[in-house]
Enzyme design. Sequence first.
Site, PDB file in Angstrom:
ATOM      1  N   HIS A  81       3.395  16.832  -2.824  1.00  0.00           N
ATOM      2  CA  HIS A  81       4.204  18.015  -2.546  1.00  0.00           C
ATOM      3  C   HIS A  81       4.663  18.635  -3.858  1.00  0.00           C
ATOM      4  CE1 HIS A  81       4.419  17.274   1.738  1.00  0.00           C
ATOM      5  NE2 HIS A  81       4.664  16.000   1.472  1.00  0.00           N
ATOM      6  N   LYS A 134      -2.463   6.050 -13.469  1.00  0.00           N
ATOM      7  CA  LYS A 134      -3.228   6.536 -14.623  1.00  0.00           C
ATOM      8  C   LYS A 134      -4.660   6.038 -14.519  1.00  0.00           C
ATOM      9  CE  LYS A 134       0.697   6.634 -17.763  1.00  0.00           C
ATOM     10  NZ  LYS A 134       1.284   6.120 -18.995  1.00  0.00           N
ATOM     11  N   ARG A 148      -1.213  -2.045 -14.952  1.00  0.00           N
ATOM     12  CA  ARG A 148      -1.492  -2.149 -16.382  1.00  0.00           C
ATOM     13  C   ARG A 148      -2.699  -3.060 -16.576  1.00  0.00           C
ATOM     14  NH1 ARG A 148       0.196  -6.824 -18.689  1.00  0.00           N
ATOM     15  NH2 ARG A 148       1.580  -8.126 -17.464  1.00  0.00           N
ATOM     16  N   LYS A 151      -6.937  -7.603 -18.514  1.00  0.00           N
ATOM     17  CA  LYS A 151      -8.081  -8.005 -19.334  1.00  0.00           C
ATOM     18  C   LYS A 151      -9.284  -7.184 -18.902  1.00  0.00           C
ATOM     19  CE  LYS A 151      -9.576 -12.011 -16.589  1.00  0.00           C
ATOM     20  NZ  LYS A 151      -9.900 -13.429 -16.673  1.00  0.00           N
TER      21      LYS A 151
END
Length: 185
Positions: A81, A134, A148, A151
Site C-alpha cells: 500500500h 533485500k 541475512r 554462508k
Amino acid sequence: MLREVKALVKRLYSMRTASKLAAKGRGLFLERLVVIDFPGRVSVGDWVYVGPRCYFNGMGTFCIGSGVIFGPDVKVLTANHNYDSEVALPYDNKHVLKRVIIEDNVWIGSSAIILPGVRVGEGAIVGAGAVVAKDVPRLAIVAGNPARILKYRNEEVYDQLASDGKMYIKLKSEGKLIPDYSGSL
C-alpha cells in the site's frame, strides 16, 4: 476410494490454477490450499513444487525459475500500500508494485516471506521463517528476520549438478530419486 477422490480434486484444482498463469513450464506441482492472486502476472519455469498453503500475490509480477521448491506456508508479495500519501491514513488507494524474481534451483523453507522487489539468486536457500526484504545473492543461504547471509553453497558441486540438470522434483517425478527419511540421528 476417498484417497482417489482427494487426489482427483487436487489434480483438478492444480490444473485450473495453472491454466491461469502467464507462463508455465513442465512439471508444476501445486499442493493443496495454494492461493495465487493475479495468476496472469505469474510465470513459472520447469519442475517447480509449491507446498501446501502457500500464498503468492502476482499483482506486481512474479517470476519463478526452474527447479524451485517452496515449502509449506510460504508467502510472496509483489505489492504494498502507498503509506506515503497526503490522501488518507494509514495508506491511500494506490498500490506500489514491485516485481519478485526467484531464479533457478532455489529452495524456500517453510513459512518464509518474500517481500516486494526482491530477487533471490540462482541456487540460494531461504531458511524457514525468514523474512526476505533485500536481494539474495547466487548460492547464498539466508535465514532470520530480516534475512541475512549465513554462508554459501559449494559452487563447484552446485555448478556440476546444475549442468547435469539434476533438479530434485524432476528426478523424483522420473523415479530416479526416492526420498530417504533415515537421516542421521
